[in-house]
Design a protein around this motif. Structure first.
Motif, PDB file in Angstrom:
ATOM      1  N   MET A 137      41.006  -7.778  14.668  1.00 30.22           N
ATOM      2  CA  MET A 137      42.369  -7.690  14.140  1.00 30.22           C
ATOM      3  C   MET A 137      43.396  -8.047  15.206  1.00 30.22           C
ATOM      4  O   MET A 137      44.374  -8.735  14.935  1.00 30.22           O
ATOM      5  N   LEU A 194      47.174 -10.893  14.852  1.00 29.70           N
ATOM      6  CA  LEU A 194      48.342 -10.083  14.505  1.00 29.70           C
ATOM      7  C   LEU A 194      49.446 -10.966  13.906  1.00 29.70           C
ATOM      8  O   LEU A 194      49.548 -12.146  14.227  1.00 29.70           O
ATOM      9  N   LYS A 241      49.380  -5.290  12.466  1.00 26.11           N
ATOM     10  CA  LYS A 241      48.038  -5.504  11.892  1.00 26.11           C
ATOM     11  C   LYS A 241      48.131  -5.752  10.384  1.00 26.11           C
ATOM     12  O   LYS A 241      47.570  -5.006   9.586  1.00 26.11           O
TER      13      LYS A 241
END
Length: 199
Positions: free
Chosen positions: A119, A123, A128
């Protein structure tokens, strides 16, 4: 292949597996993800209904279907998602149909909270935000690009509302769902196909 991508692929779910995972957790009164709350469970239930409907009604246009079939390589679409995410519920059924239609794309889904390392590589404005579609070339394992967390029109809608009212509240969430309903997945199809053709 980047290590977080390889790890995520190893622990990924097919679309039917993902749907089953979300449903099974709901039967236990839970949502996916590290955080558990009544709100998240409620959103997961709404999304379950939404995805059931979209799986039945969502169509890929003939023109887009042809473009997908004409892709010159084989790919994996690795999608970062969670069952409570409203955008993911609107987008995954389309992404799944596109992958099936192409005959050249394998769809794999991973949970955001279980894949923090991955993740962090994708970004959106340091957040997130999900879902994120990561395009991986099957033969080489190279990450060629990414798309998400929502189509441009939906992003403008959220950003304009936030600018005017300073919050993301239930009103704008409802407006967003109406935007998706009206759009019928066309923006998503076009934006992702555009990305694929420009790789």
């Amino acid at each position: 292949m980047k290590i977080p991508v390889a790890k995520a692929l190893f622990n990924s779910h097919s679309y039917p597996e993902y749907r089953k995972l979300v449903s099974d957790l709901l039967l236990e009164g839970k949502s996916t993800g590290n955080e558990q709350s009544e709100d998240l469970k409620h959103y997961s239930e709404l999304n379950e209904t939404r995805m059931n409907r979209l799986d039945k009604t969502m169509k890929i246009t003939n023109e887009n279907s042809l473009k997908l079939k004409n892709l010159n390589s084989e790919y994996i679409w690795l999608v970062i998602s969670e069952g409570w995410c409203g955008d993911a519920a609107q987008l995954l059924p389309i992404i799944n149909k596109m992958a099936i239609d192409s005959g050249k794309i394998e769809l794999k889904i991973v949970m955001r909270d279980e894949n923090d390392e991955l993740m962090k590589l994708f970004l959106t404005n340091k957040k997130k935000s999900i879902p994120i579609v990561i395009v991986v070339e099957k033969e080489t394992g190279s990450v060629l690009g990414s798309w998400g967390p929502r189509p441009k029109g939906a992003t403008y809608l959220i950003n304009d509302y936030k600018k005017e009212f300073g919050v993301i509240d239930e009103t704008v969430k409802t407006n967003l769902q109406l935007w998706y309903l009206k759009d019928k997945g066309l923006s998503t199809q076009e934006e992702i196909i555009n990305l694929m053709q420009n790789l």
